[in-house]
Enzyme design. Structure first.
Site, PDB file in Angstrom:
ATOM      1  N   THR A 150      56.338 -13.681 -25.732  1.00 22.95           N
ATOM      2  CA  THR A 150      56.388 -12.791 -24.558  1.00 22.95           C
ATOM      3  C   THR A 150      56.029 -13.630 -23.329  1.00 22.95           C
ATOM      4  O   THR A 150      56.883 -14.306 -22.791  1.00 22.95           O
ATOM      5  CB  THR A 150      55.444 -11.577 -24.708  1.00 22.95           C
ATOM      6  N   THR A 187      45.359  -9.396 -36.217  1.00 20.09           N
ATOM      7  CA  THR A 187      45.657 -10.114 -34.975  1.00 20.09           C
ATOM      8  C   THR A 187      47.103 -10.036 -34.523  1.00 20.09           C
ATOM      9  O   THR A 187      47.963  -9.649 -35.277  1.00 20.09           O
ATOM     10  CB  THR A 187      45.338 -11.602 -35.141  1.00 20.09           C
TER      11      THR A 187
END
Lengths: 404, 404
Positions: A150, A187
């Site tokens: 991202t 995570t």
């Protein structure tokens, strides 16, 4: 065991690909990744503890309840979270994978990362799937690593080679980190593949044990994402005798897994949103493992300390402050603090009080890209390490207009 | 009850002063404050829960163990924390006050704020004390408010007038906020004075009850300081019948105290280091008070949400994310979120999912200086409010070179 180059395709029988399908507007940014094993693999995953959970996590949990998975589909640009039709879309993504590759939809791991609360359209994924599947290859790991990024500035790949019962095994992983990174019991997006043979149960044990000292000790900004997930696929093609209990082989497997995960944690922290420095805080001499972990993590989470590191300011009072409010049961009067980097090491605090030190030398040490903050909490037997990054103007900039 | 202008000198019998004595290099910045009551006052204080505690807190705790204090001495520029001779210096500061004013050293509240771990020299304080004491006056509240500031950009004063048993009482407070603000069971430096008569026990009850919903709900950066302290001195000169139990008078006193503390919380949050906006997050409809408090506080602590507010970005997914990882026991599917400011109100999330809204209108609302983030968590009876600020380039800048 040795580090080798590559990522999720280093292990036998894994192919991958990553393309731009149109979820993201930027045409030069890949946004859809696919990883497929030639044969069904043992699978384990750990997930975010955030009560707000991405729809893909629910679907994945369901799909790997039997301990088996064969493919991973992951898009970036949209988290598919807090959307009324999220589950439906995530299931549909699995079916698209089945149609294109023959892997059963119920053996597909689904993951999404990006903006929360914007409906995810299936259209670009459907249109892109033929190209994505046709391009699957043992050289496609890098494209997959790129497609899950991202605001990451570098792709995160790592691989090792190790031996189990005389058989050469390989394990590789990719990760997406950057922001909203403060995993709790799980995570970020991390996909790890191996050709080692290991039972689902032992794979799960290996993964959950490992994340407690790796991903759960990593933080970029204290925000625990809604879509965190670490998945390991083990397809057994290395031909070693399947690991079904603790012992020498399991230990070797755990070591291989730990080198992959520590490397990815360092990559994720060092490439935290806006970061200019990787911070590694080690706490030794603790009376309990918990005290070591809580202290180290509190230090790398402190906004004040992170800002000081950005400014290369040896403001060790903020280190002590962060240990003090962490909740760890420590004796403040026994704490010592050192800063270390490629330029050397400097002691700044001993027995809870400052010691004279050269500000010039400290500055030189702290101007490096990788900083170790070394805590001694006393003379106990426990230690822990946490990974983080500095807090910078760019973190604020990136997150001040993420959606726009 | 009405708000009036002024600070710690509005109540009868309180004098104050603030000077530059030389602890700070900048000669235009006052760095030493003194507040004195004409008569011994009932005193209550709450302190940081950080295990690393400033030496002045230990000394103050000892001095007001009998529920009585008559003066407050406070320096800025040095926290007198993590120094081997800290207690000695803080005690010596009390003795200097006794020598200059006649107030017993054991009735002096001592406070310090600034850099941790640098020895605090008594010299400038000793040299400045005659001037400081000679200048004590009922007009000196503002100078005292200035002298306790560190990176604060505005002084924080507030005062109210209220009635107890037909007698007019006044209460005023000053605060130092800015960075390392994330109080836990206590807070920052806040000094409140009143001429209301109240027993030490009831004063302590009033203060500890109040801080749970005010200072403990305020955060600038998630870092709980080592020197947080809120002190109230009540000298009884208003002549009301002493409050010794719960009842109408105690309620009126609590209301007065709450208007002082809420106002100071808003001032501290709005003037957080680098802040351009005050964020106020209210959570209503919670099943428990704890869920309301934890949710609201988690939202104003999120670095991602704080950055989004800096960028006037209506990224409500980050609000949900922050509630989800807060640890609050909430039903995500019942959460609704609205943003409000002087420019109006806009709903962005209902029942845990996004609703269509005008980005243009949202931007207009979020460009204001004071933003309300209004959470509805369900249909329960509990609510809470938390105060914070946006995360900005300047926070990083201020804290990247605080010591230098």
């Amino acid at each position: 065991m040795k580090m080798i180059s590559g990522g999720v395709c280093v292990a036998q029988g894994f192919k991958a690909n990553g393309i731009h399908c149109g979820i993201r507007h930027n045409r030069t940014k890949r946004d859809l990744a696919l990883i497929v094993s030639d044969v069904p693999a043992k699978a384990a995953a750990v997930y975010t503890t955030n009560l707000v959970k991405g729809a893909p996590l629910t679907v994945t949990k369901n799909h790997i309840a039997d301990g088996i998975a064969q493919a991973i589909i992951c898009n970036s640009g949209n988290a598919n979270t807090c959307n009324a039709n999220g589950i439906e879309i995530a299931e549909a993504m699995s079916v698209l994978v089945e149609n294109a590759t023959g892997v059963k939809a119920s053996d597909v791991v689904v993951a999404s990362t990006g903006v929360i609360g914007q409906p995810l359209s299936l259209d670009p994924i459907q249109k892109g799937m033929p190209e994505l599947a046709a391009g699957l290859s043992a050289n496609g790991g890098e494209a997959a690593a790129e497609a899950i990024m991202t605001t990451d500035t570098v792709k995160k790949e790592v691989a090792v080679e190790f031996t189990l019962g005389g058989k050469t095994c390989r394990m590789g992983g990719i990760a997406k980190g950057s922001g909203m990174i403060h995993p709790n019991m799980a995570t970020m997006l991390v996909f790890i593949t191996t050709d080692a043979a290991i039972s689902s149960q032992m794979l799960h044990m290996a993964l959950s044990t490992d994340v407690a000292s790796t991903f759960n000790m990593t933080s970029v900004d204290g925000d625990t994402s809604t879509n965190d997930m670490v998945t390991v696929l083990a397809n057994g093609l290395a031909g070693n005798e399947e690991i079904t209990c603790e012992g020498e082989d399991f230990t070797a497997f755990m070591q291989a897994l730990n080198s992959i995960t520590v490397s990815l944690c360092r990559s994720i922290a060092g490439d935290g949103e806006g970061a200019t420095k990787l911070l590694e805080c080690s706490a030794t001499g603790a009376d309990t493992l918990e005290a070591a972990r809580i202290s180290a993590k509190s230090v790398i989470c402190s906004s004040l300390l992170k800002s000081a590191m950005f400014g290369a300011d040896a403001n060790w009072g903020r280190v002590l402050c962060a240990i003090g409010y962490s909740g760890a049961d420590v004796d403040v009067s026994k704490i010592s603090v050192k800063f270390q980097s490629a330029k050397g090491e400097i002691e700044v605090c001993r027995d809870g009080a400052g010691v004279p030190f050269s500000e010039e030398k400290a500055k030189e040490i702290l101007l490096e890209k990788e900083i170790e903050i070394k805590l001694t909490l006393g003379d106990g037997p426990y230690s822990a390490t946490a990974w983080g990054c500095d807090l910078t103007y760019d973190y604020v900039k990136i997150n001040g207009d993420y959606r726009t």
